[in-house]
Design a protein around this motif. Structure first.
Motif, short mmCIF file in Angstrom:
data_model
loop_
_atom_site.label_atom_id
_atom_site.label_comp_id
_atom_site.label_asym_id
_atom_site.label_seq_id
_atom_site.Cartn_x
_atom_site.Cartn_y
_atom_site.Cartn_z
N ASP A 94 -31.00 49.55 -0.06
CA ASP A 94 -31.41 50.83 0.51
C ASP A 94 -30.21 51.70 0.88
O ASP A 94 -30.18 52.34 1.94
CB ASP A 94 -32.29 50.62 1.76
CG ASP A 94 -33.53 49.80 1.46
OD1 ASP A 94 -34.15 50.05 0.40
OD2 ASP A 94 -33.86 48.90 2.25
N SER A 95 -29.23 51.72 -0.01
CA SER A 95 -27.99 52.44 0.28
C SER A 95 -27.39 52.96 -1.02
O SER A 95 -27.62 52.38 -2.09
CB SER A 95 -27.01 51.49 0.98
OG SER A 95 -25.80 52.14 1.27
N GLU A 96 -26.63 54.04 -0.92
CA GLU A 96 -25.97 54.58 -2.12
C GLU A 96 -24.78 55.43 -1.72
O GLU A 96 -24.66 55.88 -0.56
CB GLU A 96 -26.94 55.42 -2.94
CG GLU A 96 -27.42 56.68 -2.23
CD GLU A 96 -28.30 57.55 -3.12
OE1 GLU A 96 -27.75 58.12 -4.08
OE2 GLU A 96 -29.52 57.66 -2.83
N LEU A 97 -23.90 55.64 -2.68
CA LEU A 97 -22.74 56.51 -2.49
C LEU A 97 -23.17 57.97 -2.69
O LEU A 97 -23.92 58.30 -3.61
CB LEU A 97 -21.65 56.16 -3.50
CG LEU A 97 -20.37 57.00 -3.46
CD1 LEU A 97 -19.58 56.70 -2.19
CD2 LEU A 97 -19.51 56.73 -4.69
N VAL A 98 -22.65 58.84 -1.85
CA VAL A 98 -22.87 60.29 -1.97
C VAL A 98 -21.49 60.96 -1.92
O VAL A 98 -20.64 60.57 -1.13
CB VAL A 98 -23.76 60.82 -0.83
CG1 VAL A 98 -24.06 62.30 -1.05
CG2 VAL A 98 -25.04 60.02 -0.71
N ILE A 99 -21.29 61.94 -2.79
CA ILE A 99 -20.01 62.65 -2.81
C ILE A 99 -20.27 64.12 -2.55
O ILE A 99 -21.12 64.76 -3.16
CB ILE A 99 -19.29 62.46 -4.16
CG1 ILE A 99 -19.07 60.98 -4.46
CG2 ILE A 99 -17.94 63.20 -4.15
CD1 ILE A 99 -18.43 60.70 -5.80
#
Length: 901
Positions: A619-624
């Motif tokens: 339930d997590s991800e990278l955001v830029i």
């Protein structure tokens, strides 16, 4: 339709003895054709069983197919494309049957595998003639080929291949099935008829000749072990479709047509005896016309790799590579020439391409096609042959090198150099003498010197027309000095004289591009592509364009390939600016889309690599988040990327891979790798510098924080200048849900009420620090000088924060909102556009703040919509005055004075 079928049968019976005999032998097929048509009759034919009677059965089958396809052709039920497709499908099936029979004889208990038929030529493109040879290359896999216990794999493969060829080609009482020509394989005089697959791959990767590259344009795995064949063709795709063009090879391919014209001189002129295939204006010239264009552009544009000639012409026209009217005419001409070629071959099943010399025989061919006589046939062909010959002659002229070699005698050469623009010519005489003498490493071979002499006349004209010919010549000399070999570079310029002029313009006007060209001289090849001067592509368009060339690459290959693609496109955008073909504002947007496409691709690949080692954090991800000029979609040629890395989910969670990591460690390491993917130089060079100092707590804070931490920091701890920077923030990586959440946080932070005096004081203090830390480079520092773009952005950001309007990362859009709301002077958008155009242009023409040359000044002025440099300076001063006045009107000291009044 019945009358057309009967007419076809009557013409066939009267004028084609071979087919007439087949009609007598197969009356049932004729009856079905007359009653139900070609396709219905073909559907009733059974392919032969693979047994001891295979040779006779295949020949009978071939007779049935040849008869019915001829009737379908003559009746108009099949056009040329349908006929050649059916003939090609028959050849594939016949090869499969013959190969299966050969395997069954040698290893009866095994399934055929490990040997593949690679079709070249007309069979490779599904365009087979009635009586054509097939030109396959046979390959085998020693590891999977079934063989007898004591058989050597090479010997077993040769025996099976030889038996397959015998089954197809041996002439018996029933005739033959297909003539098989295996001479297109590498070194046919010494190599066996079937090659080990790895040896074949090695040959085509390292030793193959120009004509072999052209031959593989029309190639496919047509029979046998197709998986093996497709593996082989996949492995040699870089040989067939080269992104880096070798114009020596193109010259050789073009020379093939000239040799054919010379060798078959008796069949060049239209009339009795004319060679439909090799004659001037014949079939071969249409095929070469398409193939030369495919070789030039197909390495960069997979859509152009259509094997069939008519399909290739259509693809080239669709891509804008050739004129659509030329493509349509050549496609029609090709169909007519192939149709008449088929009529010739129908008569006696001969592999002929020449019109009969005897009048009666020529009349017979004409009547077979439904014409009155041979004179009518020649009249039909005359405009077709003339048009094809003219189109091909223009192609040869376009690819030919300029004529008029420069003299070697200095007394004769000096006045020519002076007339070209080198006055006095002493420096040019010395440099050319050094080139001819092989002083430079790149010019020490005879081939390089020959290539130099070919391009030298056009090169001298182009360099002599430069604003400063001697300086341009010096830069060109430095460029050549850095090459390991100049052969292909000079052939490229000779084949495309316009490139010599573009190269000269780059060397004269754009040091940034000249430096890039010195590192990667192949960048100039991309300018051959007419699309290089199209409007800059969007991020999504770049994804579509690059996808075929990036599929299947490993991580390191992808890093290099993306750097190649970005470098080529960034160079092309710079050339558009130098050519004056595109508005600098549009190029600035194109630079940003290019960077965003690269970021997306490399971040995706890095995330995939990292997940393979460490799994995913649930339930997590990278955001830029992009800020600065990338956030505002307006980069210059050398802009760095201002990024903030964030992640969603629980910072206390762990990843689920073989080597699990805590979420914070996981994303900090992942972000470091994404930064490296974007910024670390590889063999393909450098991509972008990445600046992450705008993250929470700056360089002292962690590289990545959670969205919750980011929101809390922005609400509770961030300085005013950080919120000013946030006005140009835009999420550029992450799911739609994550991006929406980031946009919500930014929107709420920016929308909160603020004290104008406090914001004004903070902004003025920050601007003063910036000016002290990084003073203007000179009067043309359009970014950092007084009234420049930084002042404009500070004024904007003050208004945006204090009035809560115009919160759009795109400066132009935000300014429009502010002007319409009466919150910014109406002259400010024009000032912004002028200063931005100047910034984009000066980053190319005067990258280190040095004074631009006189020629570069003219270029910059024109790009900014001004008639000359003087007018530009006046407009520039006016714009900075407008910006300066606006910024001064909102500084705290001015606001205090205003209140005192």
């Amino acid at each position: 339709m019945t009358s057309q079928r009967q007419s076809a049968l009557d013409r066939l019976t009267a004028n084609a003895p071979f087919l007439a005999r087949l009609a007598e032998l197969n009356p049932g097929d004729v009856t079905r054709f007359l009653a139900d048509g070609t396709d219905a009759a073909l559907a009733q034919i059974d392919s032969p069983a693979v047994d001891d009677n295979i040779m006779a059965a295949l020949r009978h089958w071939r007779g049935q197919v040849a008869l019915l396809l001829a009737l379908g052709d003559l009746s108009g039920e099949h056009d040329v494309a349908a006929t050649t497709r059916h003939l090609s499908d028959f050849a594939d099936a016949a090869c499969d049957a013959a190969l299966a029979a050969a395997f069954a004889e040698r290893v009866p208990d095994e399934e055929p595998r490990g040997l593949s038929v690679i079709a070249l030529g007309k069979l490779g493109s599904h365009e087979l003639n009635y009586s054509s040879d097939i030109d396959p290359i046979l390959i085998f896999d020693p590891e999977t080929l079934p063989r007898r216990a004591r058989d050597d794999p090479d010997e077993a493969a040769v025996r099976i291949a030889r038996r397959m060829v015998e089954i197809l080609s041996a002439r018996t009482a029933e005739g033959h099935v297909l003539r098989v020509d295996l001479r297109l394989r590498p070194h046919p005089e010494v190599t066996p008829i079937v090659l080990p697959v790895n040896a074949a791959i090695s040959y085509y990767e390292s030793q193959a000749l120009a004509w072999e590259q052209a031959a593989f344009i029309r190639s496919r795995a047509s029979a046998g072990d197709r998986a093996l064949g497709q593996h082989f063709l996949g492995a040699i795709q870089p040989f067939i479709w080269r992104r880096s063009l070798d114009f020596r090879q193109l010259k050789e391919i073009g020379a093939m047509s000239d040799r054919i014209r010379d060798h078959f001189s008796q069949g060049q002129a239209l009339g009795p005896g004319y060679d439909l295939k090799r004659g001037r204006g014949g079939i071969r010239e249409i095929e070469f016309f398409a193939q030369v264009h495919q070789l030039i552009y197909g390495g960069r544009e997979p859509a152009l790799r259509a094997p069939a000639t008519v399909d290739a012409l259509a693809a080239l026209a669709s891509a804008g590579r050739i004129d659509s009217d030329v493509a349509a005419r050549l496609a029609d001409h090709y169909a007519l020439l192939r149709r008449i070629e088929h009529r010739l071959q129908m008569v006696e099943d001969q592999q002929t391409h020449s019109l009969p010399v005897q009048t009666a025989a020529l009349d017979g061919v004409a009547r077979l096609d439904g014409l009155a006589d041979g004179a009518a046939l020649l009249a039909l062909l005359e405009p077709v042959v003339a048009d094809v010959g003219s189109c091909y002659d223009r192609l040869v002229a376009e690819r030919a090198a300029p004529s008029g070699a420069l003299p070697r005698d200095e007394d004769e050469l000096a006045p020519q150099l002076a007339a070209a623009g080198f006055d006095p010519p002493a420096a040019a005489l010395r440099t050319i003498a050094e080139w001819r003498g092989g002083k430079l490493r790149a010019l020490r071979s005879s081939a390089a010197v020959e290539a130099l002499e070919t391009v030298l006349p056009e090169l001298v004209r182009a360099l002599g027309a430069a604003p400063d010919p001697d300086a341009a010549l010096t830069r060109f000399d430095k460029l050549v000095a850095g090459l390991p070999s100049a052969v292909n570079f000079f052939h490229l310029l000779a084949a495309n004289p316009a490139l010599a002029r573009i190269a000269t313009r780059i060397l004269s006007l754009a040091p940034t591009l000249a430096d890039a060209l010195a590192v990667r001289v192949d960048l100039i090849e991309g300018l051959i592509d007419a699309h290089a001067f199209d409007a800059p592509a969007t991020r999504d368009a770049l994804f579509v364009e690059w996808a075929p060339g990036l599929a299947g690459l490993d991580y390191e290959q992808l890093l290099d390939r993306v750097r190649d693609r970005v470098g080529e496109r960034r160079f092309a955008y710079g050339v558009q600016l130098i050519a004056g073909s595109t508005d600098p504002l549009d190029v600035a947007r194109g630079y940003a889309d290019l960077a965003e496409a690269a970021l997306q691709l490399l971040a995706d690949a890095t995330v995939a690599e990292f997940r393979a080692a460490h799994g995913v954090v649930p339930d997590s991800e990278l955001v830029i988040l992009a800020l600065g000029r990338l956030g505002g979609c307006a980069l210059t040629h050398a802009s760095d990327l201002d990024l903030i890395y964030l992640f969603t989910g629980d910072h206390l969670a762990d990843s689920d891979g073989a080597r699990p990591l805590g979420a914070s460690t996981y994303y900090n390491r992942l972000a470091q790798r994404v930064t490296a993917a974007l910024s670390v130089p590889t063999a393909a060079g450098k991509l972008y510098d990445v600046d992450t100092r705008l993250r929470p707590q700056g360089a002292q804070g962690p590289l990545v924080v959670t969205l919750d931490s980011f929101e809390r920091y922005q609400r509770e701890e961030a300085w005013t200048w950080e919120h000013m920077a946030l006005l140009r923030a835009r999420p550029v990586y992450g799911s739609d849900e994550a991006r929406t959440e980031v946009e919500r946080i930014i929107g709420e932070v920016l929308a909160r009420p603020r004290d104008p005096n406090s914001v004004g004081r903070d902004a003025a203090e920050m601007r003063a620090k910036m000016a002290a830390h990084k003073p203007p480079k000179g009067p043309l520092d359009v970014k950092g000088g007084p009234g420049g773009l930084v002042d404009l952005e500070f004024a904007m950001q003050f208004v945006q924060l204090t009035r809560g309007q115009g919160h759009d990362p795109h400066l132009g859009t935000a300014l429009t909102v502010l002007v319409e709301a009466g919150l910014a002077p109406r002259t400010i958008p024009q000032a912004h556009d002028l200063l931005t155009r100047m910034l984009v242009m000066l980053r190319l023409t005067a990258p280190d703040g040095e004074p631009a040359t006189a020629a570069a000044r003219r270029l910059v002025a024109e790009a900014c919509g001004q008639s000359d440099w003087t007018q530009l300076l006046a407009a520039h001063d006016a714009a900075r005055q407008e910006v300066g006045n606006w910024w001064a009107s909102i500084r705290p000291d001015d606001m205090e004075k205003e209140r005192e009044k």
